[in-house]
Design an enzyme around this catalytic site. Structure first.
Site: not given
Ligand code: GLA
Length: 549
Positions: A179, A244
């Site tokens: 990430d 997300d």
């Molecule tokens: C980010 C990523 C998600 C998830 C979260 C975890 O937002 O895009 O897919 O992994 O972090 O905190």
């Protein structure tokens, strides 16, 4: 030098009046004397994030892994069980090794030690599944923000890339998602950090002999589709193209619940479309799916699946697998729809027409000649008729064979097109099987031809094709090449002097040539496009010819 294969086209036209697209392929294959090289399909699995956020632990993962088996999902092709953020609370020992909570990750057998992540990996592997883990490219990870659980600092791998990725491989993990929360906070350059990470992963693979699938999660902020196909000398396996989908419901200091958003799902689909970058087994990732989570209707769930399948997206389910309805399970495991996603040509859908705003026709070219998956997508608020024209799909000849992809039911295709009513906010997923329009074949320019056929180090002798004709909206290019190595060789593609993408050329075996497909944006005004393949002074693929369809 362009070499239009008029004789081939003539043969094809004659045969085309007699039969189907397969004959076209036979002729083309005879011309190219090459075999199709299947590419790795997009990954299929489950991730803990959407449903469990940072409360994930061993019990949850075991229950989900068991459900992947008992639901029949594994049989349908799902295999990764991915542990996302929340598995590690940011502690390291005096040597910098990751230390995990022994209560969350206990021993699962008498011989095991609590607080050892290889316990859960062994469990996942014992079911015949693969295990995924998660970290961040920066010092802090995304758990610096509270979610379903409290926040934790220092959950990133910065300054420990080599140590952490080696640890993940030694624990036995098969997949790692990296990430960008910490990297973003520190204003780091993602192309630089992820290249270092790619090299650390490659070293960990060499040391352990264990493959680590690389999921790059930078949310599309710095156009990763332009650099992730060649990061640190090889591609990331998948790269996120947007934020997300899941919309957290915030209550007090923590996110109290999870809800799927249909609008966000659609916009993630749009942001994930970069067909020039998605090829030879490396994929744009519009995020794990929200299918089956609270917030979507049955129709929206089915459309979500169709959109991910047609864009050749990773199929990582974010719903709680122990609570899937029979309808959602049927969507997730429909063999025709999974075959569209997992097609061995590995290409992404292209929008071929939008006669009115919100009425769209998407087409994904499949490996079998003349075959297309087509989505008639109605994004408006009322039921509308949508038409797909065979010519827009690059097909020619008489009416193709047409089926509803979900049911396999045969539909009536007219000579030039098919149209049907599509409900508001819904889509119709079709399988079309017809005859390809003629290909134009090109050989490398004179002088470099000889070089290419000897398999030169391409950085000194780029292989160039000139006067390449455009095929709007996007040219589909068959590349005939040889790579005798057991693993892929790489080359960068420039179109008219501009870097377009890195390309992996899988092994063609010790003898004979093979072909892969890519898609490229060519200048449609001219028939003067120039395509150049080159590498960073490593042995590259021996590129013999290209054909544009
Ligand atoms: C980010 C990523 C998600 C998830 C979260 C975890 O937002 O895009 O897919 O992994 O972090 O905190």
């Amino acid at each position: 030098m362009k070499e239009r294969v008029r004789s081939t086209n003539r043969i094809r036209l004659v045969l085309g009046t007699l039969c189907c697209g397969l004959l076209t392929a036979t002729v083309i294959r005879a011309q190219a004397v090459a075999k199709p090289i299947p590419v790795p399909p997009p990954p299929m699995g489950w991730s803990s994030w959407n449903s469990f956020s940072n409360t994930v632990d061993s019990q949850i993962v075991m229950a989900q892994a068991r459900a992947m088996i008992s639901s029949g999902m594994h049989k349908a092709g799902y295999q990764y069980v991915n542990i996302d953020e929340g598995w590690w609370l940011g502690t390291r020992d005096s040597e910098g090794n990751i230390v995990v909570d022994p209560n969350a990750w206990p021993a699962l057998a008498p011989s095991e030690r609590a607080g050892d992540m290889s316990n859960i990996v062994r469990f996942i592997h014992s079911l015949g599944l693969k295990a995924g883990i998660y970290t961040d490219a920066g010092r802090d990870g995304c758990s610096m923000f509270p979610d379903l659980g409290p926040k934790y600092l220092h959950t990133g791998s910065e300054d420990h890339y080599q140590q952490d990725f080696l640890q993940f491989a030694k624990w036995g993990f098969d997949y790692v998602k990296v990430d960008w929360c910490g990297g973003y906070k520190e204003n780091l350059d993602p192309a630089v950090q992820y290249a270092e990470i790619a090299r650390a992963i490659a070293r960990a693979e060499t040391i352990t002999g264990h493959r680590l699938y690389f999921s790059l999660c930078e949310w599309g902020k710095n156009s990763p589709w332009t650099w992730a196909p060649d990061v640190g000398g090889s591609p990331a396996d998948i790269w996120r193209t947007s934020g997300d989908i899941v919309a957290p419901i915030v209550a007090g200091h923590e996110h109290a619940d999870r809800k799927a958003s249909f609008a966000k799902m659609l916009s993630n689909f749009d942001q994930g479309i970069h067909p020039e970058a998605e090829h030879t087994g490396y994929y744009n990732d519009p995020d794990m799916m929200v299918l089956g989570m609270p917030g979507l209707t049955d129709e929206q769930n089915r459309l979500h699946m169709a959109l991910w399948a047609i864009s050749g997206a990773p199929l990582i389910v974010g719903a709680d697998l122990t609570k899937l309805s029979p309808t959602v399970l049927a969507d997730l495991t429909n063999p025709n729809v999974l075959a569209i996603d997992q097609d061995p040509a590995g290409l992404q859908a292209v929008k071929v027409s939008e006669p009115e705003p919100g009425l769209q026709v998407w087409s994904k070219a499949l490996a079998e000649p003349g075959k297309r998956a087509v989505l008639l997508l109605n994004r408006t608020a009322s039921e509308q008729s949508i038409e797909v024209k065979w010519a827009d799909l690059g097909l020619t000849g008489t009416a193709p064979h047409l089926t509803d992809a979900w049911t396999g039911k045969e539909l009536h295709a007219a000579a030039g097109s098919y149209s049907t009513m599509v409900p508001a906010g819904d889509g119709m997923l079709l399988l079309v099987s017809g005859m390809e329009r003629p290909m134009a074949l090109y050989k490398p320019t004179v002088g470099e031809d000889a070089q290419a056929s000897r398999g030169a180090v391409l950085c000194q002798h780029p292989v160039r094709f000139i006067h390449v004709e455009a095929r709007p909206p996007m040219a589909r290019i068959q590349i005939v090449y040889e790579n005798p190595d057991p693993g892929p060789r790489y080359a960068d593609l420039q179109v008219n002097g501009e870097m377009q993408t890195g390309i992996a050329f899988p092994s063609t075996g010790k003898t004979g040539a093979g072909y892969i497909w890519i898609q490229a944006v060519l200048d449609s005004g001219a028939s003067a496009n120039e395509l150049t393949f080159s590498t960073a002074c490593k042995p590259g693929p021996v590129i013999q010819s290209i054909a544009v369809q």
